[in-house]
Design an enzyme around this catalytic site. Sequence first.
Site, PDB file in Angstrom:
ATOM      1  N   TYR A 441       0.286  40.600   3.773  1.00 37.66           N
ATOM      2  CA  TYR A 441       1.729  40.380   3.707  1.00 37.66           C
ATOM      3  C   TYR A 441       2.205  39.359   4.745  1.00 37.66           C
ATOM      4  CZ  TYR A 441       6.727  41.467   3.794  1.00 37.66           C
ATOM      5  OH  TYR A 441       8.091  41.379   3.769  1.00 37.66           O
ATOM      6  N   SER A 464      -3.971  45.229  -3.908  1.00 38.27           N
ATOM      7  CA  SER A 464      -4.311  46.650  -3.849  1.00 38.27           C
ATOM      8  C   SER A 464      -4.701  47.188  -5.221  1.00 38.27           C
ATOM      9  CB  SER A 464      -3.124  47.433  -3.286  1.00 38.27           C
ATOM     10  OG  SER A 464      -3.418  48.806  -3.222  1.00 38.27           O
ATOM     11  N   HIS A 468      -8.458  48.615  -6.226  1.00 42.95           N
ATOM     12  CA  HIS A 468      -8.598  49.990  -6.714  1.00 42.95           C
ATOM     13  C   HIS A 468      -9.247  50.016  -8.096  1.00 42.95           C
ATOM     14  CE1 HIS A 468      -5.876  51.153  -3.430  1.00 42.95           C
ATOM     15  NE2 HIS A 468      -6.230  52.398  -3.663  1.00 42.95           N
TER      16      HIS A 468
END
Length: 565
Positions: A441, A464, A468
Amino acid sequence: MESGGDSLLRARCRAFSQSPTFSDLDSSLDGDCNLRGNGNNNITSNGKIEVEHVISKKLQLKRKAEFLKGDLMRQFDSQVNDFMDSLIEESASLEPAPVSAVFSPPLSDKERSKLRHFRPPHGQGKHFVSRRSLLDELFEVNHIRTIYHMFIALLILFILSTLVVDFIDEGRLVLDFDLLVYAFGQLPLVVCTWICMFLSVLLVPYTLFHQWSQTQSGSFRHPRLCSLLFGSVFLLYQALGLGFLPTYVVVTNGLPPASRFIIILEQVRLMMKVHSFVRENVPKVLAWAKEKNSPSPVLPQVSQYLYFLFAPTLIYRDKYPRNPAIRWGYVASKFLQVLGSLFYAYYVFVRLCIPQFHSTSLQLFDPRAMVLCVFNSILPGVLVLFLAFFAFLHCWLNAFAEMLRFADRMFYKDWWNSTSFANYYRTWNVVVHDWLYYYVYRDFLWISEKRFRAAAMLFVFTVSAVVHEYILAVCFGFFYPVLFCLFMCFGMMFNFILHDQRKGPIWNIIMWTSLFLGQGVIICLYSQEWYAQRYCPLEEPSFFELLKPRSWSCHRGLMSDPGRL
């Protein structure tokens, strides 16, 4: 005419009534005075009073007051420590608020160029402080520990029900744990693969970084070309050495799910640690090469890098706060709790998942059956969620932190009190959140000159979700992007709808309801696809057939081996 003892008792009563004392003490002494005033119940035959009773009562109340005082001071000290820890953390994470473009003139090309080449000074990232894990503090409260005891009682009931059912079906006690034996198969290959990964991470990135730092001393004529060369080698190692080879070993050897999870999760963890090590140390070398304020840059030692590889954090620092001693009893208890959570998950799958999906996974798509499947999967999904959190984020990380005397134990926060998904994402897994915040970020904002905060948030969600889904696809052996869709669709939507301004108990209820439904969807759809892949195998599937979920077309007539897990 009053006796000497009588006048002495009345004088004591007047003295106690005029002095500030505890209410219990006042009432007890007033009672003694009233008894004395009403009769001679406390006077012996020779005219002497039982002063020992009053004195013993006073001593007991004094000890009680001292105990209450100590307990009050301990609670006050704990609250002050928590407040100071949160204050330090908030002050460390504060960033200068960007001035609105309405009140500031547009940046010139020169200023924009300076901003593009600006790097956040080293040390403005995460600050590590000595603090305990939240559950360790909560478990000291009897009311919270009772909830822990309730989960243990539920595990005992799972064990008893399994043993009784197996005894009725087989006529004997069945203690073979075939599901665990299958899930953790080929452990020697897993251990050898992990050792190779760890040794490569220990040697390759550290050696490349040291060699690159020597090219920045000024003796080389083209330091930027050297940086490009070493950076390319490092990225090649990340992509092939850590990215492709472990995945190739997992897929070609057909490892079972739990063994795959061990290798793939370690692969992702080591890649994140290596990135943090390089990201934290390269700016220090570049700053030294620019200023030349010392004969040579201060480089991390091998021992510091080795400690970081085992430390329960993904943010590199040369030093961390350390505890003075290791509590080996605490370490043993945490590893036992991890083992207990593993058996807990085993009984959850044996009693709640396998009996359900042996039958429902063989049916054609039916809306009613799908709704029942989702709601029947909520309980095992929530139990698996709690077990994963407790076993890994609390027990496993605390065990390694204790062995390494790592003092900052804030691996999670009170995510269960979240009233927004934005707060849930920040508090569920602080270890991974810190890495995403500082290296994805904030670096995205730095590259984009702090102009696209919404795009930075979207990029974090995408990274993310992709990681995953990659973990689940490799470990389960099929591509079914349920978690990716939940992340990118519902996760992003809830992140903006259930934001930090939502307060109150109703929003916490909404958060828990959506979390329960999400766990039910994940368990239901992935379990159906798992059985469909085994009941309806394809001999030579095309690329499109590999991407298409098998559970959409598998039905009872195509079943090949109903006895398989």
